[in-house]
Design an enzyme around this catalytic site. Structure first.
Site, mmCIF file in Angstrom:
data_model
loop_
_atom_site.group_PDB
_atom_site.id
_atom_site.type_symbol
_atom_site.label_atom_id
_atom_site.label_comp_id
_atom_site.label_asym_id
_atom_site.label_seq_id
_atom_site.Cartn_x
_atom_site.Cartn_y
_atom_site.Cartn_z
ATOM 1 N N CYS A 135 41.916 34.567 36.857
ATOM 2 C CA CYS A 135 43.075 34.729 35.953
ATOM 3 C C CYS A 135 42.567 35.569 34.795
ATOM 4 C CB CYS A 135 43.557 33.364 35.479
ATOM 5 S SG CYS A 135 44.152 32.315 36.810
ATOM 6 N N CYS B 117 41.761 27.097 26.782
ATOM 7 C CA CYS B 117 41.793 27.005 25.314
ATOM 8 C C CYS B 117 42.763 25.879 24.946
ATOM 9 C CB CYS B 117 42.162 28.340 24.666
ATOM 10 S SG CYS B 117 43.714 29.026 25.234
HETATM 11 N N1 SAM Z 1 40.499 35.240 31.051
HETATM 12 C C1 SAM Z 1 41.389 36.012 30.216
HETATM 13 C C2 SAM Z 1 40.596 36.693 29.132
HETATM 14 O O1 SAM Z 1 39.495 36.279 28.789
HETATM 15 O O2 SAM Z 1 41.053 37.705 28.593
HETATM 16 C C3 SAM Z 1 42.509 35.152 29.667
HETATM 17 C C4 SAM Z 1 43.295 34.487 30.759
HETATM 18 S S1 SAM Z 1 44.745 33.658 30.204
HETATM 19 C C5 SAM Z 1 44.137 32.196 29.555
HETATM 20 C C6 SAM Z 1 45.446 33.143 31.709
HETATM 21 C C7 SAM Z 1 45.929 34.261 32.578
HETATM 22 O O3 SAM Z 1 46.266 33.712 33.857
HETATM 23 C C8 SAM Z 1 47.206 34.940 32.096
HETATM 24 O O4 SAM Z 1 46.963 36.302 31.918
HETATM 25 C C9 SAM Z 1 48.210 34.708 33.228
HETATM 26 O O5 SAM Z 1 49.043 35.826 33.435
HETATM 27 C C10 SAM Z 1 47.287 34.486 34.402
HETATM 28 N N2 SAM Z 1 47.859 33.734 35.541
HETATM 29 C C11 SAM Z 1 48.731 32.714 35.523
HETATM 30 N N3 SAM Z 1 48.974 32.275 36.767
HETATM 31 C C12 SAM Z 1 48.221 33.027 37.604
HETATM 32 C C13 SAM Z 1 48.032 33.043 39.010
HETATM 33 N N4 SAM Z 1 48.676 32.200 39.812
HETATM 34 N N5 SAM Z 1 47.176 33.962 39.541
HETATM 35 C C14 SAM Z 1 46.518 34.842 38.730
HETATM 36 N N6 SAM Z 1 46.677 34.859 37.388
HETATM 37 C C15 SAM Z 1 47.499 33.956 36.827
#
Ligand code: SAM
Length: 465
Positions: A234, A357
């Site tokens: 993600c 977070c």
């Molecule tokens: N790791 C990133 C960083 O350090 O910049 C931050 C990630 S953020 C907490 C969570 C991310 O998960 C979001 O961008 C969201 O769009 C993505 N997300 C949510 N559901 C997902 C899925 N089923 N598969 C892939 N990505 C997903």
């Protein structure tokens, strides 16, 4: 000026109920989302004070064409932020009213018998101090430069380098144009809160990444060696991906997934700027990625930083959801359990870092516990970074192996990290972690402020966990 009008547009959207702050900031297409988020969040936090100042100085009566939200943003930055950075008519407008606004601010402080700007805030807003007490952490992007060169650069810009911090208290005491090397993470520099480097050439050229210390823990603890194949499940907007690439020295392969197109676009720009190569970015639900695909047969490391309630982010602002409802928490935890289970099904996987977070046990210890139970003896929790001061809540035996972070204890955003490793055959080779930080903590080593910083050799020290 683009920053101010973008911030005003987000504030107007919030008022109309068009969405939450994060959504509106991302939808704004403003290139520096963190800068925009911080400005909007702080303007909102100061909103009641700003309204009093605007009324006292009769600004909107004098400037009939100035919309309320834009006025708030401008006055926030003029009086509480970094000072107005725009030119043209907004600067002229600010100049015209500056003395009046400053006099109003002084009057308000006398009236409320306080000396600091922060003390003008209502207790609830002051108690959630936003970014104001968390230092500005700067991760050196070792794909483009090295710590010594960045230190020299800032020294030339008039900052005093105080060496490596000996304690979290030294970080807390930072002020003015001084900076330290972090005591835990080897490539992290620490500046006083609110130091703004968004316009700094090292930031715009990708030599430094503005990333909270807690958010540097996942890649640091995953610690893949150069050449590894790694999944960032993600990934957007990509700070941890770029950190992984730096640890891999751009050697190996990163498969990064996210579902959000806009965040992926931001991420692509960011990775290019940071000089990251050897990555495949896919707009795909990670739950649909096939672990049996030969493409992923060499994936030994996986970073999982899924969507969460975000309750640990200290830039919480009025109007944002402070505590998720039980239903939302349940839905998030369900997703997090599914995605963690799926991540552990990659056949060559040896080591995984799960992070959020969020402050909620339901999204953290409970997720890790449930999935470990379901896995039987296939994976174990690693006692990562034993000297990190803040540990997992006692939700199950061994939960203290997990790490937590908080503004009060670690001077960071609220954060949770768990490191999992495969047991038995196919287990990780005894993992190696850079432990300059461990040694610092144990030996109390740290260059004392004022001492001439030693030229550090970039030779890494390694230790078995
Ligand atoms: N790791 C990133 C960083 O350090 O910049 C931050 C990630 S953020 C907490 C969570 C991310 O998960 C979001 O961008 C969201 O769009 C993505 N997300 C949510 N559901 C997902 C899925 N089923 N598969 C892939 N990505 C997903």
């Amino acid at each position: 000026m683009a920053l101010y009008s973008a911030a005003a547009a987000v504030l107007e959207g919030l008022e109309r109920g068009d969405g939450g702050i994060k959504t509106l900031v991302y939808n704004s297409r403003f290139p520096h989302v963190r800068q925009l988020y911080a400005l909007v969040a702080e303007t909102l936090r100061y909103s009641p004070v700003l309204e009093k100042l605007l009324a006292g100085a009769a600004l909107l009566q004098a400037e009939k064409k100035l919309p309320l939200q834009l006025a708030k943003v401008l006055v926030y930055d003029l009086l509480f932020g970094k000072g107005l950075k725009c030119g043209g008519r907004w600067k002229a407008l600010a100049r015209r009213h500056r003395a009046r606004l400053e006099a109003e601010l002084a009057r308000l402080k006398v009236q409320q018998k306080v000396s600091r700007n922060e003390d003008l805030l209502a207790p609830a807003q002051a108690a959630s101090p936003g970014a104001s007490q968390v230092p500005r952490y700067v991760r050196v992007n070792t794909l483009k430069t090295c710590v010594d060169d960045v230190i020299d650069f800032f020294k030339r810009q008039g900052y005093s380098y105080l060496g490596r911090a000996a304690s979290v208290e030294k970080l807390r005491a930072l002020s003015g144009k001084k900076f330290l090397l972090d005591l835990h993470l080897p490539e992290l520099l620490v500046f006083p809160p609110q130091t703004d480097f968004h316009d700094n050439v090292l930031y715009t050229s990708g030599h430094i990444i503005l990333q909270d210390k807690a958010s540097c823990l996942p890649a640091f603890l995953l610690s893949p060696v150069a050449g590894s194949h790694v999944i960032d499940a993600c990934a957007a907007p990509g700070n941890k991906t770029s950190h992984l690439a730096a640890l891999l020295k751009n050697k190996g392969q990163i498969f990064a997934f996210d579902v959000d197109t806009k965040r992926l676009a931001t991420m692509n720009t960011m990775l290019m700027r940071a000089g990251v190569t050897g990555f495949q970015l896919a707009q795909q639900d990670f739950l649909t990625v096939d672990p049996g695909d030969p493409k992923y047969s060499k994936v030994t490391h996986l970073l999982l930083d899924p969507s969460c309630s975000g309750s640990g982010m200290v830039t919480r602002v009025p109007g944002e959801e402070a505590a998720p409802s039980p239903e939302r928490l349940q839905a998030l935890a369900g997703f997090q359990r599914r995605v963690l289970s799926h991540a552990l099904s990659f056949p060559a996987l040896r080591r995984l870092v799960y992070s959020t977070c969020s402050l909620h046990r339901e999204e953290n210890e409970d997720v890790v516990h449930a999935v470990l139970q379901e896995q039987g003896s296939a994976f174990r929790l690693v006692n990562a970074f034993p000297s990190w001061p803040c540990r997992g809540l006692a939700a199950f035996p061994g939960a203290e192996c997990c790490l937590r972070a908080s503004p009060a204890d670690t001077l960071t955003h609220g954060f949770f990290v768990a490191v999992l490793e495969r047991c038995g055959e196919g287990a990780a080779a005894p993992s190696i972690l850079p432990v300059a930080a461990e040694e610092n903590l144990q030996q109390g080593e740290g260059t004392e402020p004022g001492a001439a910083p030693k030229k550090r050799k970039r030779k890494k020290q390694w230790v078995k966990e």
